[in-house]
Design an enzyme around this catalytic site. Structure first.
Site, PDB file in Angstrom:
ATOM      1  CB  THR A  26      -0.944   0.032   1.230  1.00 52.81           C
ATOM      2  OG1 THR A  26      -0.155  -0.171   2.411  1.00 52.81           O
ATOM      3  CG2 THR A  26      -2.017  -1.030   1.140  1.00 52.81           C
ATOM      4  CE1 TYR A 168      13.271  -1.691  10.086  1.00 52.01           C
ATOM      5  CE2 TYR A 168      15.429  -0.647   9.910  1.00 52.01           C
ATOM      6  CZ  TYR A 168      14.305  -1.171   9.302  1.00 52.01           C
ATOM      7  OH  TYR A 168      14.200  -1.196   7.928  1.00 52.01           O
ATOM      8  CE  LYS A 172      13.724  -4.436   7.759  1.00 46.40           C
ATOM      9  NZ  LYS A 172      12.841  -5.033   6.747  1.00 46.40           N
ATOM     10  CB  VAL A 201      14.308   3.942   0.391  1.00 44.49           C
ATOM     11  CG1 VAL A 201      13.458   4.023  -0.871  1.00 44.49           C
ATOM     12  CG2 VAL A 201      15.367   2.846   0.285  1.00 44.49           C
TER      13      VAL A 201
HETATM   14  P1  NDP Z   1       6.487   2.417   3.978  1.00 47.11           P
HETATM   15  O1  NDP Z   1       6.128   2.815   5.374  1.00 47.11           O
HETATM   16  O2  NDP Z   1       6.278   3.399   2.893  1.00 47.11           O
HETATM   17  O3  NDP Z   1       5.745   1.059   3.604  1.00 47.11           O
HETATM   18  C1  NDP Z   1       5.641  -0.007   4.508  1.00 47.11           C
HETATM   19  C2  NDP Z   1       4.548  -0.933   4.026  1.00 47.11           C
HETATM   20  O4  NDP Z   1       4.465  -2.069   4.916  1.00 47.11           O
HETATM   21  C3  NDP Z   1       3.172  -0.260   4.058  1.00 47.11           C
HETATM   22  O5  NDP Z   1       2.431  -0.693   2.942  1.00 47.11           O
HETATM   23  C4  NDP Z   1       2.594  -0.791   5.356  1.00 47.11           C
HETATM   24  O6  NDP Z   1       1.185  -0.754   5.389  1.00 47.11           O
HETATM   25  C5  NDP Z   1       3.105  -2.208   5.292  1.00 47.11           C
HETATM   26  N1  NDP Z   1       2.940  -2.888   6.575  1.00 47.11           N
HETATM   27  C6  NDP Z   1       3.424  -2.522   7.770  1.00 47.11           C
HETATM   28  N2  NDP Z   1       3.010  -3.373   8.726  1.00 47.11           N
HETATM   29  C7  NDP Z   1       2.244  -4.305   8.090  1.00 47.11           C
HETATM   30  C8  NDP Z   1       1.538  -5.439   8.512  1.00 47.11           C
HETATM   31  N3  NDP Z   1       1.538  -5.823   9.803  1.00 47.11           N
HETATM   32  N4  NDP Z   1       0.849  -6.182   7.606  1.00 47.11           N
HETATM   33  C9  NDP Z   1       0.843  -5.816   6.305  1.00 47.11           C
HETATM   34  N5  NDP Z   1       1.498  -4.737   5.838  1.00 47.11           N
HETATM   35  C10 NDP Z   1       2.184  -3.999   6.724  1.00 47.11           C
HETATM   36  O7  NDP Z   1       8.018   2.007   4.069  1.00 47.11           O
HETATM   37  P2  NDP Z   1       9.003   1.335   2.987  1.00 47.11           P
HETATM   38  O8  NDP Z   1       8.346   1.145   1.693  1.00 47.11           O
HETATM   39  O9  NDP Z   1      10.245   2.101   3.025  1.00 47.11           O
HETATM   40  O10 NDP Z   1       9.268  -0.063   3.698  1.00 47.11           O
HETATM   41  C11 NDP Z   1       9.186  -1.308   3.027  1.00 47.11           C
HETATM   42  C12 NDP Z   1      10.270  -2.235   3.554  1.00 47.11           C
HETATM   43  O11 NDP Z   1      11.537  -1.689   3.232  1.00 47.11           O
HETATM   44  C13 NDP Z   1      10.265  -2.436   5.074  1.00 47.11           C
HETATM   45  O12 NDP Z   1      10.501  -3.801   5.355  1.00 47.11           O
HETATM   46  C14 NDP Z   1      11.447  -1.580   5.541  1.00 47.11           C
HETATM   47  O13 NDP Z   1      12.003  -2.056   6.729  1.00 47.11           O
HETATM   48  C15 NDP Z   1      12.383  -1.753   4.351  1.00 47.11           C
HETATM   49  N6  NDP Z   1      13.435  -0.754   4.224  1.00 47.11           N
HETATM   50  C16 NDP Z   1      13.117   0.569   4.075  1.00 47.11           C
HETATM   51  C17 NDP Z   1      14.134   1.501   3.953  1.00 47.11           C
HETATM   52  C18 NDP Z   1      13.872   2.962   3.858  1.00 47.11           C
HETATM   53  O14 NDP Z   1      14.829   3.748   4.064  1.00 47.11           O
HETATM   54  N7  NDP Z   1      12.658   3.401   3.517  1.00 47.11           N
HETATM   55  C19 NDP Z   1      15.549   1.063   3.913  1.00 47.11           C
HETATM   56  C20 NDP Z   1      15.750  -0.322   4.108  1.00 47.11           C
HETATM   57  C21 NDP Z   1      14.729  -1.212   4.217  1.00 47.11           C
HETATM   58  P3  NDP Z   1       0.389   0.220   6.417  1.00 47.11           P
HETATM   59  O15 NDP Z   1       0.215   1.508   5.660  1.00 47.11           O
HETATM   60  O16 NDP Z   1      -0.881  -0.530   6.664  1.00 47.11           O
HETATM   61  O17 NDP Z   1       1.240   0.375   7.645  1.00 47.11           O
HETATM   62  C1  8X3 Z   2      16.153   1.477   6.622  1.00 43.60           C
HETATM   63  C2  8X3 Z   2      17.519   2.036   6.531  1.00 43.60           C
HETATM   64  O1  8X3 Z   2      19.387   3.006   7.915  1.00 43.60           O
HETATM   65  O2  8X3 Z   2      17.208   4.078   8.051  1.00 43.60           O
HETATM   66  O3  8X3 Z   2      16.178   0.135   6.959  1.00 43.60           O
HETATM   67  O4  8X3 Z   2      17.562   1.961   9.105  1.00 43.60           O
HETATM   68  S1  8X3 Z   2      17.936   2.805   7.968  1.00 43.60           S
END
Ligand code: NDP
Ligand code: 8X3
Length: 268
Positions: A26, A168, A172, A201
């Site tokens: 989403t 967190y 990971k 990101v």
């Molecule tokens: P966003 O917050 O934009 O997206 C996270 C997504 O995960 C949302 O769609 C959220 O839905 C969903 N989600 C969270 N909890 C649940 C749940 N219990 N069941 C189903 N869906 C859930 O963040 P990102 O796109 O950045 O994150 C995506 C992944 O990337 C994560 O695993 C994050 O740890 C990882 N990541 C992100 C980085 C960054 O810097 N952005 C860097 C490294 C890794 P809802 O709106 O319902 O909460």
């Molecule tokens: C997301 C990257 O460095 O903000 O996993 O934790 S950081």
């Protein structure tokens, strides 16, 4: 000798994927993955907690690419709901070629001895146990069909713990261990496992971390050009398109002005 010129990769990426199941579709990276795989002609199955958002994204994808899209609303922490949802999948959607365990989050920047236990439950239950649940539900069918690629969205945070990220980062690091373990357990199969480890990101991620404080979230990316969700989606689709004998086990990708989880350059 194998031919690694561009045309081979282009040819591979033009192939028809079966179904691609993306958790947390989403927002951010999950939503960008949905767009990327739909644009490649895949039958995308989108999971998320917000049914209205899933329906909106699904409608947009169908309008843009003509694909039928399946939505699968459930909370990845709810094992019963996840099981019922995955078991309800029928027809062409059952042939899941690609599982992307993306749903995840960070909450707060507290010291380990001060973290709210409810928040550590949410991070551990989503980032580790949610990923395990989907793996457990989808991988046995992939093994039966002799085909499949599992992507886990890990993080640079799993390589080295940083201040204010203890729980967190631990989740990971667990994603790395689980990805490596799955790769070991699948070594005698054609299935592939990839751990994607992004640095910064710009998505809703930091807004969630700071409980909705947009100014604090914006400060995380101030002075540098962060990665976009689309950068991650392009990387995943490239890896999924590799010839069947190529398993890209891990990718660490960062903005050019980020060097480690804690060292980045933000201008003068
Ligand atoms: P966003 O917050 O934009 O997206 C996270 C997504 O995960 C949302 O769609 C959220 O839905 C969903 N989600 C969270 N909890 C649940 C749940 N219990 N069941 C189903 N869906 C859930 O963040 P990102 O796109 O950045 O994150 C995506 C992944 O990337 C994560 O695993 C994050 O740890 C990882 N990541 C992100 C980085 C960054 O810097 N952005 C860097 C490294 C890794 P809802 O709106 O319902 O909460
Ligand atoms: C997301 C990257 O460095 O903000 O996993 O934790 S950081």
């Amino acid at each position: 000798m194998e031919n690694y010129d561009n045309s081979l990769w282009k040819q591979a990426s033009g192939k028809n994927f079966g179904a691609v199941l993306i958790t947390g579709a989403t927002s951010g990276i999950g939503r960008a993955l949905a767009w990327k795989f739909a644009s490649l002609g895949a039958n995308v199955i989108l999971n998320g907690r917000d049914k209205a958002k899933l329906d909106e994204i699904s409608g947009n994808l169908t309008r843009e690419f003509g694909n039928e899209v399946m939505t699968l609303p459930f909370d990845v922490r709810d094992r019963k709901a996840a099981t019922a949802a995955v078991e309800s999948i029928e027809g062409k959607w059952k042939n899941i070629d690609v599982l992307i365990n993306n749903a995840g989050l960070v909450l707060g920047v507290d010291k380990e001895y001060e973290v709210n236990p409810d928040e550590w439950d949410t991070m551990i239950d989503t980032n580790i146990k949610g990923l395990l649940t989907l793996t457990r539900l989808v991988v046995p069918e992939m093994i039966k069909r002799g085909h499949g690629h599992i992507f886990n969205i890990g993080s640079i945070a799993g390589d080295a713990t940083y201040p204010g990220g203890s729980v967190y980062c631990a989740t990971k690091a667990a994603v790395k261990a689980l990805s490596d373990g799955l790769r070991i357990d699948l070594v005698d199969t054609p299935l592939r496992v990839t751990n994607i480890k992004p640095g910064m990101v710009e998505t809703h991620f930091s807004i969630t971390r700071y409980h909705g404080d947009k100014d604090k979230a914006d400060a995380v990316y101030a002075g540098l050009k962060p990665l976009t969700a689309e950068d991650i989606a392009e990387t995943v689709s490239f890896i999924a398109s590799a010839p069947a004998h190529v398993q890209i086990a891990e990718v660490l990708l960062m903005p050019t002005n980020q060097a480690t989880g804690t060292i980045s350059y933000r201008g003068k």
